[in-house]
Design an enzyme around this catalytic site. Structure first.
Site, PDB file in Angstrom:
ATOM      1  N   THR A  55       0.839  -1.204   0.000  1.00 43.12           N
ATOM      2  CA  THR A  55       0.000   0.000   0.000  1.00 43.12           C
ATOM      3  C   THR A  55       0.873   1.254   0.000  1.00 43.12           C
ATOM      4  OG1 THR A  55      -1.733  -1.164   1.174  1.00 43.12           O
ATOM      5  CG2 THR A  55      -1.741   1.236   1.385  1.00 43.12           C
ATOM      6  N   GLU A  79      -0.358  -5.413   6.088  1.00 46.28           N
ATOM      7  CA  GLU A  79       0.954  -5.594   5.436  1.00 46.28           C
ATOM      8  C   GLU A  79       1.750  -6.665   6.168  1.00 46.28           C
ATOM      9  OE1 GLU A  79       1.480  -1.056   3.663  1.00 46.28           O
ATOM     10  OE2 GLU A  79       2.343  -1.523   5.593  1.00 46.28           O
TER      11      GLU A  79
HETATM   12  C1  5RP Z   1       1.614   1.961   4.089  1.00 42.81           C
HETATM   13  C2  5RP Z   1       3.075   1.790   4.063  1.00 42.81           C
HETATM   14  C3  5RP Z   1       3.810   2.332   2.897  1.00 42.81           C
HETATM   15  O1  5RP Z   1       4.529   1.299   2.311  1.00 42.81           O
HETATM   16  C4  5RP Z   1       4.738   3.421   3.348  1.00 42.81           C
HETATM   17  O2  5RP Z   1       3.985   4.394   4.046  1.00 42.81           O
HETATM   18  C5  5RP Z   1       5.472   4.061   2.157  1.00 42.81           C
HETATM   19  O3  5RP Z   1       4.571   4.785   1.387  1.00 42.81           O
HETATM   20  P1  5RP Z   1       4.997   5.554   0.080  1.00 42.81           P
HETATM   21  O4  5RP Z   1       5.340   4.515  -0.938  1.00 42.81           O
HETATM   22  O5  5RP Z   1       3.780   6.357  -0.272  1.00 42.81           O
HETATM   23  O6  5RP Z   1       6.186   6.421   0.419  1.00 42.81           O
HETATM   24  O7  5RP Z   1       3.675   1.235   4.940  1.00 42.81           O
HETATM   25  O8  5RP Z   1       1.050   1.542   5.290  1.00 42.81           O
END
Ligand code: 5RP
Length: 225
Positions: free
Chosen positions: A28, A103
């Site tokens: 995500t 996740e």
């Molecule tokens: C979501 C996550 C994402 O992997 C993390 O926040 C990184 O996000 P982005 O790719 O938008 O930088 O852990 O819960």
């Protein structure tokens, strides 16, 4: 290169880790979204996916990619997801997008975890990014006191522009803990997991990344752990 271009580059590189005919775990966030768009181009090569959030499931379905309920799946060949911070051992902070619990669940049955991130996410010591902890709402205050006793500054995550608590896909709330210097991620993960009322902590140290693809100005750097 912009941060988005770096994310796009690692999303493209992650396609090399997709195993034909298998189920792929999909994370995500903005980097994972770029990956979904790349995956759509080769969707006929895979059996389907397991999604780590409702948002990811919707995006996958929007591309016509099958999404399985994880209860129907015994094992996932590879899980591809972003991170908020990653250290030199492959331990990560995740949960900036509030999907940490799912996740972690998807990662737990995945044979390989491929982290995709722009190079700014690689750090020497994690903790500058506030550590997300998902909690049962009635335990919020009690858990916050315990997190403060660990040396952090806990803060309830709220909906954008308001005071109302942000609610996760699981009906939980998120406490973001600032001010931690995470020198022993495995020990801290164990300790926070033991606090009653915690659903999951966004430290992925016991099951960290196996491979990290980092987007740098000079190209995609691969770290294997
Ligand atoms: C979501 C996550 C994402 O992997 C993390 O926040 C990184 O996000 P982005 O790719 O938008 O930088 O852990 O819960």
């Amino acid at each position: 290169m912009t941060q988005d271009e770096l994310k796009q580059a690692v999303a493209r590189a992650a396609i090399d880790y997709v195993v034909d005919g298998e189920i792929i775990g999909v994370g995500t966030g903005s980097t994972a979204n770029f990956f979904i768009d790349e995956l759509a181009k080769i969707k006929d090569r895979i059996k389907g996916t397991v999604a780590s959030s409702e948002g990811t499931a919707a995006r996958l379905r929007g591309h016509g990619i099958p999404v399985f309920d994880m209860n129907e799946v015994e094992s996932i060949a590879v899980y591809i997801d972003g991170a908020d911070e990653i250290d030199a051992a492959g331990a990560m902070i995740k949960g900036g997008g509030a999907a940490l619990t799912r996740e972690k669940i998807v990662a737990s049955i995945s044979q390989k975890f491929v982290c995709i991130a722009d190079g700014s996410k690689l750090v020497e010591t994690m903790g500058k990014f506030p550590l997300p902890v998902e909690v049962i709402p009635m335990a919020r205050a009690a858990v916050m006191r315990k997190l403060a006793a660990l040396g952090g500054q806990p803060r309830l995550r709220t909906k954008a522009g308001g005071d109302e608590a942000f609610i996760t896909d699981n009906g939980g709330e998120i406490i973001d803990v600032a001010g931690l210097s995470i020198t022993d991620p495995v020990a801290l993960e164990t300790r926070i997991n033991q606090i009653v009322g915690v659903i999951a902590v966004g430290l992925f140290a016991q099951r960290g990344a196996d491979v990290c693809l980092l987007g740098m100005a000079e190209g995609v750097k691969t770290l294997s752990f």
